[in-house]
Write an enzyme that holds these catalytic residues in place. Sequence first.
Site, PDB file in Angstrom:
ATOM      1  N   LYS A  74       8.557  -9.662 104.700  1.00 23.80           N
ATOM      2  CA  LYS A  74       9.568 -10.474 105.444  1.00 23.80           C
ATOM      3  C   LYS A  74      10.473 -11.176 104.240  1.00 23.80           C
ATOM      4  CE  LYS A  74      10.174 -13.667 109.063  1.00 23.80           C
ATOM      5  NZ  LYS A  74       9.654 -14.610 110.050  1.00 23.80           N
ATOM      6  N   SER A 149      11.243 -14.144 115.021  1.00 23.61           N
ATOM      7  CA  SER A 149      12.110 -13.879 114.038  1.00 23.61           C
ATOM      8  C   SER A 149      11.796 -12.778 112.932  1.00 23.61           C
ATOM      9  CB  SER A 149      12.335 -15.213 113.241  1.00 23.61           C
ATOM     10  OG  SER A 149      10.874 -15.443 112.346  1.00 23.61           O
ATOM     11  N   SER A 173       6.710 -15.352 116.097  1.00 24.26           N
ATOM     12  CA  SER A 173       7.513 -14.734 115.423  1.00 24.26           C
ATOM     13  C   SER A 173       6.639 -13.308 114.860  1.00 24.26           C
ATOM     14  CB  SER A 173       8.053 -15.124 114.222  1.00 24.26           C
ATOM     15  OG  SER A 173       9.181 -15.990 114.617  1.00 24.26           O
TER      16      SER A 173
HETATM   17  N1  GLN Z   1      11.267 -18.023 118.151  1.00 22.25           N
HETATM   18  C1  GLN Z   1      10.601 -19.302 117.676  1.00 22.25           C
HETATM   19  C2  GLN Z   1      11.709 -20.114 117.007  1.00 22.25           C
HETATM   20  O1  GLN Z   1      12.715 -19.786 117.073  1.00 22.25           O
HETATM   21  C3  GLN Z   1       9.389 -19.154 116.842  1.00 22.25           C
HETATM   22  C4  GLN Z   1      10.002 -18.569 115.472  1.00 22.25           C
HETATM   23  C5  GLN Z   1       8.744 -18.236 114.360  1.00 22.25           C
HETATM   24  O2  GLN Z   1       7.993 -18.147 114.936  1.00 22.25           O
HETATM   25  N2  GLN Z   1       9.085 -18.188 113.098  1.00 22.25           N
HETATM   26  O3  GLN Z   1      11.420 -21.115 116.500  1.00 22.25           O
END
Ligand code: GLN
Length: 508
Positions: A74, A149, A173
């Site tokens: 990532k 994400s 995410s």
């Molecule tokens: N969807 C959550 C957010 O937008 C989690 C994101 C993540 O785990 N990096 O913060």
Amino acid sequence: MKTVLSVQEQIKSGKLNLRDISETFISAIKDKNPDVNAFVHFNEETVRQQASAIQQKIEDGTAGKLAGAVVGIKDVICEKGKKVTCASHILHNFESVYDATVITKLKQEDALLIGRTNMDEFAMGSSTENSIYGASKNPVNTEHVTGGSSGGSAAAVAADMCDVTLGSDTGGSIRQPASYCGVVGLKPTYSRVSRYGLVAYASSFDCIGPFSKNVTDAALMLQTIAGPDEMDNSCADVKVDDYLGAISEPSDKLKVGVPKEYFGEGLDDEIRSMIENRLSDLEKDNVELVPVTLPHMKYGIATYYILATAEASSNLARYDGVRYGHRADFSKIEEELGTERAAIQKELKGASAADLEEAFNSIDSPLIRLYKKSRTEGFGTEVKRRILLGTYVLSAGYYDAYYAKAQKVRRLIKQDFEEAFEKVDVIVSPTAPTTAFKLGENLNDPLQMYLNDVYTISANLAGICGISVPAGTHSNGLPVGIQFLGNAFRETDILRAAKRTESLQTEA
Ligand code: GLN
């Protein structure tokens, strides 16, 4: 079942060659990436060089434990000499000068690092649509999102562009995109894996973890990346269990907690019955289902979005256009203000903390214009929204009402889990309330987007571990994931539960 371990066996016996394997992945990326957009940086030549060098080591008998594994990373994890952009314009030109600890460990074990994967900007989002590279698309149906994400990491594995990937999980995410794309995604306990070299979003939540096609590969990856690290003093000095051993042993009776709060309103009916079917399969396989309750889970989303944005607003203050990353065009600022560069340099040189504060109050300071312009140009809408929210909840007048209150609720959520884990080994739930939604569907509705994290977020608030495993295919053709949550440092428990679920489906 094809696993990294089985491929390694075949390379060792001469049936397969890493050079050929990497060519297959290179072709897959060239073929599918223009559509799926899982990889954002990928260089065929460096892939070929690594493949040759690792193949040679295998032949010489000097290769590490991940020789033969092809891994995507990532774009939030630092790799020396590579661009690390976090899918943000503010880091579009940033190149890392060091390796994150997880990268050092992967390199030490001779993993082949094939490329960098797409993500929501600074890991903020649930769909991988907030990216300067454009959205990733779900390989199962490209009209739908991958989840986020770490959507690029999920899609890369699902589309067979590599064996495994690393992602990061701050509120879900890893698990949510794994569920949307039909792969395995594991979020380790907070502090189980070093965060050194992981670009910070919300430091008390962020975790690095693997995506894979099967539970065995997830265990293998965790085995490699977990453990204490002198470069990250928040990384726990706790012995790393034998994850691979744990999933290969015939396991004893497993107690699985079923929290009613995770099966309530908002959950798609078909997902509910699929999860129930998986649970009754497990019941026939020496698993005892125990009702448990997590009464504070309903406050999870609100609590998370206060604390995570507060931490983000502080972490993202470092992007000022001065030290690294995107800098607004200085000559334009000079032009606007009619200021000479020499005068600006003098101001920069003589600046003290007090001057800086003064400068902030003076709208015509070139330095402040530089900060503001660089940040305005560099950050996307969602990131700006979170910086504003986070700054607001931390501001003097609102700190107690929001930030301090949320910290207390975080403690209550953690206590709910502690009580539940006195009775059970793992807790089960759907990973997400729906299957992957359509691209664009939630983009203008941040609240709806945030609700996707309803089942994943509590684990990050409590700092415990979780895994999402495929649970079947919905009648709309999209994958559904089942989530197992485990107590802190009990990754062996969730891996066992996940392995059983996987085996029962392979047998069926
Ligand atoms: N969807 C959550 C957010 O937008 C989690 C994101 C993540 O785990 N990096 O913060």
